[in-house]
Design a protein around this motif. Structure first.
Motif, PDB file in Angstrom:
ATOM      1  N   SER A  54      -0.242  64.466  -8.251  1.00 25.71           N
ATOM      2  CA  SER A  54      -0.549  63.121  -8.127  1.00 25.71           C
ATOM      3  C   SER A  54      -1.118  62.292  -7.324  1.00 25.71           C
ATOM      4  N   GLY A  55      -1.236  62.519  -6.002  1.00 27.85           N
ATOM      5  CA  GLY A  55      -1.829  62.237  -4.857  1.00 27.85           C
ATOM      6  C   GLY A  55      -1.000  61.166  -4.292  1.00 27.85           C
ATOM      7  N   SER A  56       0.448  61.162  -4.706  1.00 28.45           N
ATOM      8  CA  SER A  56       1.560  60.257  -4.193  1.00 28.45           C
ATOM      9  C   SER A  56       2.242  60.692  -2.792  1.00 28.45           C
ATOM     10  N   ILE A  57       2.173  62.145  -2.785  1.00 26.45           N
ATOM     11  CA  ILE A  57       2.963  62.710  -1.536  1.00 26.45           C
ATOM     12  C   ILE A  57       1.858  63.434  -0.683  1.00 26.45           C
ATOM     13  N   THR A  58       1.943  62.986   0.605  1.00 28.35           N
ATOM     14  CA  THR A  58       1.170  63.709   1.443  1.00 28.35           C
ATOM     15  C   THR A  58       1.765  64.309   2.615  1.00 28.35           C
ATOM     16  N   TYR A  59       1.169  65.120   3.598  1.00 33.82           N
ATOM     17  CA  TYR A  59       2.111  65.830   4.599  1.00 33.82           C
ATOM     18  C   TYR A  59       1.080  66.150   5.694  1.00 33.82           C
ATOM     19  N   TYR A  60       1.451  66.099   6.910  1.00 35.54           N
ATOM     20  CA  TYR A  60       0.665  66.470   7.782  1.00 35.54           C
ATOM     21  C   TYR A  60       1.311  67.400   9.009  1.00 35.54           C
ATOM     22  N   ALA A  61       0.547  68.345   9.445  1.00 30.34           N
ATOM     23  CA  ALA A  61       0.950  68.942  10.829  1.00 30.34           C
ATOM     24  C   ALA A  61       1.186  68.075  11.684  1.00 30.34           C
ATOM     25  N   ASP A  62       2.213  68.116  12.703  1.00 23.20           N
ATOM     26  CA  ASP A  62       2.645  67.046  13.602  1.00 23.20           C
ATOM     27  C   ASP A  62       1.318  66.626  14.471  1.00 23.20           C
ATOM     28  N   SER A  63       0.532  67.534  14.808  1.00 24.49           N
ATOM     29  CA  SER A  63      -0.704  67.307  15.949  1.00 24.49           C
ATOM     30  C   SER A  63      -1.774  66.392  15.176  1.00 24.49           C
ATOM     31  N   MET A  64      -1.533  66.307  13.912  1.00 23.18           N
ATOM     32  CA  MET A  64      -2.833  65.716  13.024  1.00 23.18           C
ATOM     33  C   MET A  64      -2.162  63.983  12.330  1.00 23.18           C
ATOM     34  N   ASN A  84      -9.814  61.062  12.925  1.00 24.00           N
ATOM     35  CA  ASN A  84     -10.207  60.193  13.893  1.00 24.00           C
ATOM     36  C   ASN A  84      -9.692  60.710  14.989  1.00 24.00           C
ATOM     37  N   SER A  85     -10.271  60.138  16.045  1.00 24.48           N
ATOM     38  CA  SER A  85      -9.731  60.456  17.483  1.00 24.48           C
ATOM     39  C   SER A  85      -9.833  61.964  17.903  1.00 24.48           C
ATOM     40  N   LEU A  86     -11.006  62.524  17.434  1.00 26.05           N
ATOM     41  CA  LEU A  86     -11.159  64.028  17.553  1.00 26.05           C
ATOM     42  C   LEU A  86     -11.241  64.334  18.955  1.00 26.05           C
ATOM     43  N   LYS A  87     -10.462  65.555  19.075  1.00 20.64           N
ATOM     44  CA  LYS A  87     -10.262  66.343  20.531  1.00 20.64           C
ATOM     45  C   LYS A  87     -10.871  67.687  20.579  1.00 20.64           C
ATOM     46  N   PRO A  88     -11.260  68.008  21.638  1.00 14.76           N
ATOM     47  CA  PRO A  88     -11.896  69.404  21.590  1.00 14.76           C
ATOM     48  C   PRO A  88     -11.113  70.435  20.948  1.00 14.76           C
ATOM     49  N   GLU A  89      -9.793  70.340  21.031  1.00 23.07           N
ATOM     50  CA  GLU A  89      -8.751  71.345  20.291  1.00 23.07           C
ATOM     51  C   GLU A  89      -8.806  71.248  18.900  1.00 23.07           C
ATOM     52  N   ASP A  90      -9.501  70.232  18.391  1.00 23.67           N
ATOM     53  CA  ASP A  90      -9.943  70.230  16.921  1.00 23.67           C
ATOM     54  C   ASP A  90     -10.637  71.115  16.416  1.00 23.67           C
ATOM     55  N   THR A  91     -11.579  71.496  17.108  1.00 19.76           N
ATOM     56  CA  THR A  91     -12.613  72.369  16.873  1.00 19.76           C
ATOM     57  C   THR A  91     -12.215  73.589  16.256  1.00 19.76           C
ATOM     58  N   ALA A  92     -12.721  73.914  15.186  1.00 18.97           N
ATOM     59  CA  ALA A  92     -12.306  75.070  14.264  1.00 18.97           C
ATOM     60  C   ALA A  92     -13.288  74.966  12.853  1.00 18.97           C
ATOM     61  N   VAL A  93     -13.040  76.196  12.139  1.00 18.14           N
ATOM     62  CA  VAL A  93     -13.462  76.221  10.636  1.00 18.14           C
ATOM     63  C   VAL A  93     -12.399  75.383   9.981  1.00 18.14           C
ATOM     64  N   TYR A  94     -12.781  74.480   9.024  1.00 15.72           N
ATOM     65  CA  TYR A  94     -12.027  73.680   8.150  1.00 15.72           C
ATOM     66  C   TYR A  94     -11.956  74.264   6.815  1.00 15.72           C
ATOM     67  N   PHE A  95     -10.922  74.547   6.051  1.00 12.66           N
ATOM     68  CA  PHE A  95     -10.931  75.339   4.749  1.00 12.66           C
ATOM     69  C   PHE A  95      -9.952  74.526   3.909  1.00 12.66           C
TER      70      PHE A  95
END
Length: 128
Positions: A54-64, A84-95
């Motif tokens: 439905s798009g009404s529920i979202t959830y995030y990992a703590d670091s995000m 936003n506020s990207l950090k070097p540790e966000d470097t990855a392949v995103y799937f």
């Protein structure tokens, strides 16, 4: 069958922003639980965020939390991840991933095994 195609990755400096998009075909995104995962070299695939049918529920990992926002566009049949506020540790392949269920399966929703369909990934590199 659901096909997923990610776009929007690239190179950005620390503190910068990127918006990833995942185009779905074969089924409407409002009938799927959609998620983003990421995988850095030598590391396991890591949960980033999810959104229910439905798009009404979202959830995030703590670091995000507070930095990333997931959203759906039913008209375009896409799911986006604003980073936003990207950090070097966000470097990855995103799937991008999709679970054929419309409702979140709590026990597996943050694990790669909880998803039936995957995109090919898009590289995000954050320079320091």
């Amino acid at each position: 069958q659901v096909q997923l195609v990610e776009s929007g990755g690239g190179l950005v400096q620390t503190g910068g922003s990127l918006r990833l998009s995942c185009a779905a075909s074969g089924r409407s995104v409002n009938a799927l639980v959609m998620a983003w995962f990421r995988q850095a070299p030598g590391k396991e695939r890591e949960f980033v965020s999810l959104i229910d049918g439905s798009g009404s529920i979202t959830y995030y990992a703590d670091s995000m939390k507070g930095r990333f926002t997931i959203s759906k566009d039913n008209a375009k049949n896409t799911v986006s991840l604003q980073m936003n506020s990207l950090k070097p540790e966000d470097t990855a392949v995103y799937f991008c991933a999709a679970d054929r269920s419309q409702s979140i399966r709590v026990t597996v929703a943050t694990t790669p095994g909880g998803y039936d369909y995957w995109g090919q990934g898009t590289q995000v590199t954050v320079s320091s």
